[in-house]
Design a protein around this motif. Structure first.
Motif, PDB file in Angstrom:
ATOM      1  N   HIS A  71       0.833  -1.196   0.000  1.00  0.00           N
ATOM      2  CA  HIS A  71       0.000   0.000   0.000  1.00  0.00           C
ATOM      3  C   HIS A  71       0.875   1.257   0.000  1.00  0.00           C
ATOM      4  O   HIS A  71       2.001   1.250   0.504  1.00  0.00           O
ATOM      5  CB  HIS A  71      -0.872   0.045   1.256  1.00  0.00           C
ATOM      6  CG  HIS A  71      -2.043  -0.883   1.232  1.00  0.00           C
ATOM      7  ND1 HIS A  71      -3.109  -0.722   0.377  1.00  0.00           N
ATOM      8  CD2 HIS A  71      -2.335  -1.974   1.998  1.00  0.00           C
ATOM      9  CE1 HIS A  71      -4.014  -1.670   0.608  1.00  0.00           C
ATOM     10  NE2 HIS A  71      -3.558  -2.447   1.574  1.00  0.00           N
ATOM     11  N   ASP A  72       0.318   2.345  -0.502  1.00  0.00           N
ATOM     12  CA  ASP A  72       0.903   3.670  -0.344  1.00  0.00           C
ATOM     13  C   ASP A  72      -0.253   4.668  -0.323  1.00  0.00           C
ATOM     14  O   ASP A  72      -0.525   5.371  -1.286  1.00  0.00           O
ATOM     15  CB  ASP A  72       1.886   3.993  -1.467  1.00  0.00           C
ATOM     16  CG  ASP A  72       2.600   5.320  -1.243  1.00  0.00           C
ATOM     17  OD1 ASP A  72       2.503   5.857  -0.117  1.00  0.00           O
ATOM     18  OD2 ASP A  72       3.238   5.824  -2.186  1.00  0.00           O
ATOM     19  N   PRO A 100       2.959  10.482  10.643  1.00  0.00           N
ATOM     20  CA  PRO A 100       3.498  10.506   9.278  1.00  0.00           C
ATOM     21  C   PRO A 100       3.462  11.906   8.684  1.00  0.00           C
ATOM     22  O   PRO A 100       2.732  12.792   9.148  1.00  0.00           O
ATOM     23  CB  PRO A 100       2.565   9.550   8.522  1.00  0.00           C
ATOM     24  CG  PRO A 100       1.305   9.537   9.307  1.00  0.00           C
ATOM     25  CD  PRO A 100       1.685   9.764  10.736  1.00  0.00           C
ATOM     26  N   GLY A 101       4.277  12.095   7.636  1.00  0.00           N
ATOM     27  CA  GLY A 101       4.347  13.383   6.967  1.00  0.00           C
ATOM     28  C   GLY A 101       3.359  13.506   5.820  1.00  0.00           C
ATOM     29  O   GLY A 101       2.459  12.696   5.656  1.00  0.00           O
ATOM     30  N   GLY A 102       3.580  14.540   5.023  1.00  0.00           N
ATOM     31  CA  GLY A 102       2.691  14.833   3.914  1.00  0.00           C
ATOM     32  C   GLY A 102       2.564  16.321   3.647  1.00  0.00           C
ATOM     33  O   GLY A 102       1.623  16.770   3.000  1.00  0.00           O
ATOM     34  N   LYS A 111       3.770   4.508   4.282  1.00  0.00           N
ATOM     35  CA  LYS A 111       5.227   4.614   4.195  1.00  0.00           C
ATOM     36  C   LYS A 111       5.857   5.111   5.483  1.00  0.00           C
ATOM     37  O   LYS A 111       6.916   4.624   5.901  1.00  0.00           O
ATOM     38  CB  LYS A 111       5.585   5.529   3.022  1.00  0.00           C
ATOM     39  CG  LYS A 111       7.071   5.627   2.750  1.00  0.00           C
ATOM     40  CD  LYS A 111       7.355   6.410   1.475  1.00  0.00           C
ATOM     41  CE  LYS A 111       6.875   7.835   1.544  1.00  0.00           C
ATOM     42  NZ  LYS A 111       7.299   8.631   0.371  1.00  0.00           N
ATOM     43  N   GLU A 112       5.221   6.076   6.131  1.00  0.00           N
ATOM     44  CA  GLU A 112       5.787   6.660   7.348  1.00  0.00           C
ATOM     45  C   GLU A 112       4.927   6.397   8.581  1.00  0.00           C
ATOM     46  O   GLU A 112       5.202   6.954   9.641  1.00  0.00           O
ATOM     47  CB  GLU A 112       5.984   8.163   7.143  1.00  0.00           C
ATOM     48  CG  GLU A 112       7.010   8.457   6.063  1.00  0.00           C
ATOM     49  CD  GLU A 112       7.059   9.905   5.618  1.00  0.00           C
ATOM     50  OE1 GLU A 112       8.026  10.276   4.929  1.00  0.00           O
ATOM     51  OE2 GLU A 112       6.117  10.672   5.944  1.00  0.00           O
ATOM     52  N   VAL A 302      10.914   3.064   5.896  1.00  0.00           N
ATOM     53  CA  VAL A 302      11.730   1.863   6.035  1.00  0.00           C
ATOM     54  C   VAL A 302      11.792   1.072   4.733  1.00  0.00           C
ATOM     55  O   VAL A 302      12.823   0.480   4.413  1.00  0.00           O
ATOM     56  CB  VAL A 302      11.225   0.943   7.174  1.00  0.00           C
ATOM     57  CG1 VAL A 302      11.502   1.572   8.527  1.00  0.00           C
ATOM     58  CG2 VAL A 302       9.746   0.627   7.024  1.00  0.00           C
ATOM     59  N   ARG A 303      10.738   1.106   3.968  1.00  0.00           N
ATOM     60  CA  ARG A 303      10.696   0.284   2.750  1.00  0.00           C
ATOM     61  C   ARG A 303      11.676   0.780   1.707  1.00  0.00           C
ATOM     62  O   ARG A 303      12.280  -0.013   0.972  1.00  0.00           O
ATOM     63  CB  ARG A 303       9.266   0.271   2.185  1.00  0.00           C
ATOM     64  CG  ARG A 303       9.105  -0.538   0.909  1.00  0.00           C
ATOM     65  CD  ARG A 303       7.640  -0.761   0.580  1.00  0.00           C
ATOM     66  NE  ARG A 303       6.827   0.422   0.723  1.00  0.00           N
ATOM     67  CZ  ARG A 303       6.750   1.383  -0.208  1.00  0.00           C
ATOM     68  NH1 ARG A 303       7.444   1.283  -1.320  1.00  0.00           N
ATOM     69  NH2 ARG A 303       5.978   2.428  -0.016  1.00  0.00           N
TER      70      ARG A 303
END
Length: 328
Positions: A71-72, A100-102, A111-112, A302-303
């Motif tokens: 997923h993202d 998480p950011g954005g 992702k975060e 991390v991915r």
């Protein structure tokens, strides 16, 4: 961007994804490979988020990934902030709030958030991923709306520590990019930015450890991430307001120890954001450790660290925390 335009954008995006809620989007993506999302969530505000009288937006959680293996997703136009709970198989007594950011435009959930939570939950840390409100969506608190959610989240975790097998004095915050800015605000500021709503608000909202990944730190000068600044403070903030939201300009005395992580080739949020903050932390006598990697870019989580120097950052963070008698 004015409220009318943001509302129209929210409605348009809701129609585009064919769902008007995060739950509908999650159900639509349920067939993708990879570990399932945790079923346990915790609403931050039982009677609704504060200052929402002028808010008329439609929450969406679009999927950006074209690879069925992962997923993202990102959450945008959030109206009902939640914590997604990652309970470890063998709890070690510590907890982590992940932000998480954005760019304060949305919150990157996987992702975060979820991806990082799984890494630390695997070694026993109970993790909580925050889906927070965004500053330009019409909330009365404006730029402080995300901080209201972060402070409330920390208080909820701490007040319910016994329910999760967590030491109330071993609660960390980890923020990435703009989430690093929000985590920094939650770490440095000593003033509550909302009125108490229940008994959970009687406990401290400050973390016991702070991990800031490639953080948006400054709101001014040549190293600012303009998107985060504009989404947080608007297009023409005063110098006083810029300084008030710049982490390197804040009073960090008495704050919890800080772990900084950044890549030297970050083209989105220059490494000077961490370097300037490092100088401030050192001057304030805050215990701090910083790791700067030659390569890694921005937003690696991390991915995206596989095969790069930054791949070891979770182990570095665990070792640092361990020296502070804090198991991650």
């Amino acid at each position: 961007m004015d409220m009318e335009r943001r509302t129209l954008l929210g409605l348009a995006m809701g129609a585009a994804v064919g769902a008007s809620s995060a739950r509908a989007q999650t159900q639509a993506d349920a067939g993708r490979a990879g570990p399932p999302d945790p079923a346990e969530t915790l609403r931050l505000w039982p009677d609704g988020a504060p200052g929402g009288q002028g808010v008329s937006i439609t929450p969406v959680v679009p999927e950006r990934s074209t690879d069925p293996a992962f997923h993202d997703r990102y959450a945008q136009y959030t109206t009902d902030p939640i914590l997604t709970v990652f309970r470890p198989a063998r709890p070690n007594g510590s907890a982590m709030l992940l932000i998480p950011g954005g760019g304060y435009r949305w919150a990157v959930l996987d992702k975060e958030g979820y991806d990082v939570a799984r890494v630390f939950a695997a070694t026993g840390t109970t993790c909580f991923v925050l889906r927070y409100r965004l500053p330009a969506d019409g909330w009365a608190a404006g730029a402080d709306a995300p901080l209201q959610d972060a402070q409330r989240a920390m208080r909820l975790i701490r007040s319910r520590a016994a329910d999760y097998g967590v030491d109330p004095h071993k609660i960390a915050v980890l923020g990435a990019s703009a989430g690093g800015h929000l985590a920094g605000l939650a770490s440095a500021r000593t003033d509550a930015v909302y009125q108490p709503v229940d008994t959970a608000d009687a406990v401290s909202f400050r973390p016991d450890l702070s991990l800031l990944m490639y953080p948006v730190a400054t709101m001014e000068g040549p190293h600012v991430h303009e998107g985060s600044r504009d989404n947080l403070l608007g297009e023409s903030p005063t110098p006083t307001r810029l300084a008030a939201y710049s982490l390197e300009r804040m009073d960090w005395r008495g704050a919890a120890p800080v772990f900084l992580l950044h890549a030297m080739d970050d083209a989105a949020v220059p490494v000077e954001n961490s370097l300037q903050l490092l100088t401030t932390l050192k001057a304030a006598a805050v215990p701090v450790e910083a790791h700067l990697f030659q390569e890694g870019g921005h937003g690696f989580g991390v991915r995206l660290t596989q095969g790069k120097p930054a791949q070891i950052w979770p182990d570095l963070a665990r070792a640092w925390a361990g020296r502070l008698n804090f198991t991650l």
